[in-house]
Scaffold this motif. Sequence first.
Motif, mmCIF file in Angstrom:
data_model
loop_
_atom_site.group_PDB
_atom_site.id
_atom_site.type_symbol
_atom_site.label_atom_id
_atom_site.label_comp_id
_atom_site.label_asym_id
_atom_site.label_seq_id
_atom_site.Cartn_x
_atom_site.Cartn_y
_atom_site.Cartn_z
ATOM 1 N N LEU A 86 -4.172 3.615 10.802
ATOM 2 C CA LEU A 86 -4.418 2.374 10.068
ATOM 3 C C LEU A 86 -5.439 1.552 10.840
ATOM 4 O O LEU A 86 -5.381 1.469 12.062
ATOM 5 N N ASN A 144 -11.449 7.771 2.258
ATOM 6 C CA ASN A 144 -10.302 6.952 2.660
ATOM 7 C C ASN A 144 -10.092 5.797 1.676
ATOM 8 O O ASN A 144 -10.871 5.606 0.741
ATOM 9 N N TRP A 188 2.065 2.461 2.735
ATOM 10 C CA TRP A 188 1.912 3.068 4.060
ATOM 11 C C TRP A 188 3.112 2.782 4.939
ATOM 12 O O TRP A 188 3.572 1.648 5.039
ATOM 13 N N LYS A 189 3.620 3.836 5.587
ATOM 14 C CA LYS A 189 4.730 3.662 6.521
ATOM 15 C C LYS A 189 4.494 4.455 7.802
ATOM 16 O O LYS A 189 5.436 4.816 8.493
ATOM 17 N N TYR A 227 -0.811 6.985 -1.416
ATOM 18 C CA TYR A 227 -0.187 6.136 -0.396
ATOM 19 C C TYR A 227 1.013 5.396 -0.984
ATOM 20 O O TYR A 227 1.348 4.302 -0.565
ATOM 21 N N SER A 266 -7.541 7.810 7.362
ATOM 22 C CA SER A 266 -7.122 6.444 7.693
ATOM 23 C C SER A 266 -6.987 5.595 6.446
ATOM 24 O O SER A 266 -7.558 5.891 5.387
ATOM 25 N N ILE A 267 -6.231 4.533 6.583
ATOM 26 C CA ILE A 267 -6.159 3.485 5.574
ATOM 27 C C ILE A 267 -6.632 2.198 6.249
ATOM 28 O O ILE A 267 -6.355 1.972 7.427
ATOM 29 N N GLU A 311 2.064 7.250 7.898
ATOM 30 C CA GLU A 311 1.691 8.643 7.639
ATOM 31 C C GLU A 311 0.288 8.999 8.123
ATOM 32 O O GLU A 311 -0.066 10.181 8.167
ATOM 33 N N CYS A 312 -0.524 7.989 8.434
ATOM 34 C CA CYS A 312 -1.882 8.255 8.912
ATOM 35 C C CYS A 312 -2.312 7.082 9.793
ATOM 36 O O CYS A 312 -1.554 6.126 9.969
ATOM 37 N N THR A 342 0.825 -1.217 0.000
ATOM 38 C CA THR A 342 0.000 0.000 0.000
ATOM 39 C C THR A 342 0.853 1.257 0.000
ATOM 40 O O THR A 342 0.358 2.345 -0.296
ATOM 41 N N ALA A 361 5.749 1.124 10.982
ATOM 42 C CA ALA A 361 5.628 2.553 11.311
ATOM 43 C C ALA A 361 6.823 3.044 12.126
ATOM 44 O O ALA A 361 7.339 4.137 11.899
#
Length: 395
Positions: A197, A335, A191-192, A387, A300-301, A194-195, A189, A215
């Motif tokens: 989850l 989202n 994602w690391k 993302y 959010s993701i 940033e928002c 995705t 994260a």
Amino acid sequence: MEKETFDLIAKTFQGLEDVLAEELINLGANDVQKGRRMVSFTGNKEMMYKANFCLRTAIRILKPIKYFTAKNADEVYEKIKLIPWENYLSNDKSFAVDAVVFSSEFRHSKFVAYRVKDAIVDYFKEKTGERPSVRINKPDILLNIHIAQDKCTISLDSSGESLHRRGYRQEAVEAPLNEVLAAGMILMTGWKGECDLIDPMCGSGTIPIEAALIARNIAPGVFRKEFAFEKWNDFNQDMFDRIYNDDSQEREFTHKIYGYDNNPQAYEIAVNNCKAAGVNKDIELKVQPFQQFQSPARKSIMITNPPYGERISTRDLLGLYQMIGERLKHAFQGNTAWVLSYREECFEQIALKPTRKYPLYNGALECEYRMYEIFGGKYKDFKKEDYGRKKKWER
């Protein structure tokens, strides 16, 4: 000699090769080449230790020691006997052989493993009059023989127990999600941290825990009690201690990870696993069925692996996915959601058009990993968040 570079192979699940290759490049590996369920690369001893300790999507790290061709098991036996085994083994150490065979020339992978074992035992008997012992469980040295048609590779397995066994899992629900697959799903995705989850069906907590480790950039190997390379003749304890104790790449995480499940037993297991992984402060767990899912307060993701096994009736399963689609449309607007499943009729019940689809294997099941951008009103008015979808690994 510690700077000497050599070939290495990182094994993974089908569908995660691109993510693993990117991990290796970021780790500093050279000559990174993707294959099927594996990525080859070159590096020195330090890189081999780091690959075991840091990679999230590798199952095991192999160090090839000989490439050769053979048309039958007897030829394999003769070629294996030519290797100077005293460089890797001794009479007081135990070993085991794992065989992977994709060839019409060889009858059975176990027979190949037996012949490799015989060759090594005979080598030592002829040289020393004694033989090392063969031990299936927790051997000192684990070897891997890979045969594709007539091309053979004999390797040292530097990992030992599969790297998906991080060491933090205290208990698990039935059919838990593999940690390597969970990490791969998150990394795909982009994602690391940033928002926020959310995993609304988190089971024993694998996705939330792997997300917290990503994260904070905590190496997954920190929980492991042992790697196979620690029993090798040339093991460098000081070098490994430096890698183990280096937390300079860890980072702050200012958002939150939410894990929900409708099973109180799963909740208790997830709580214990989060504590064991040391990430319970980053994860908020709650017993809550997806029917009660409400709009998150912040951007959010969602990443989730809903049930799709044989234990659930088709009617209940389709009802579940229908409800997933309904909740996404009404409680997740603005989202992005990612869903792993394997039955087309399940995805159809979600009744949303996916933005992306990726093939992934969950064990033997050929699944799909789908991304849904949930928007209200007209699509052209929807401001898409990036993302990291424009990654090199996108197909």
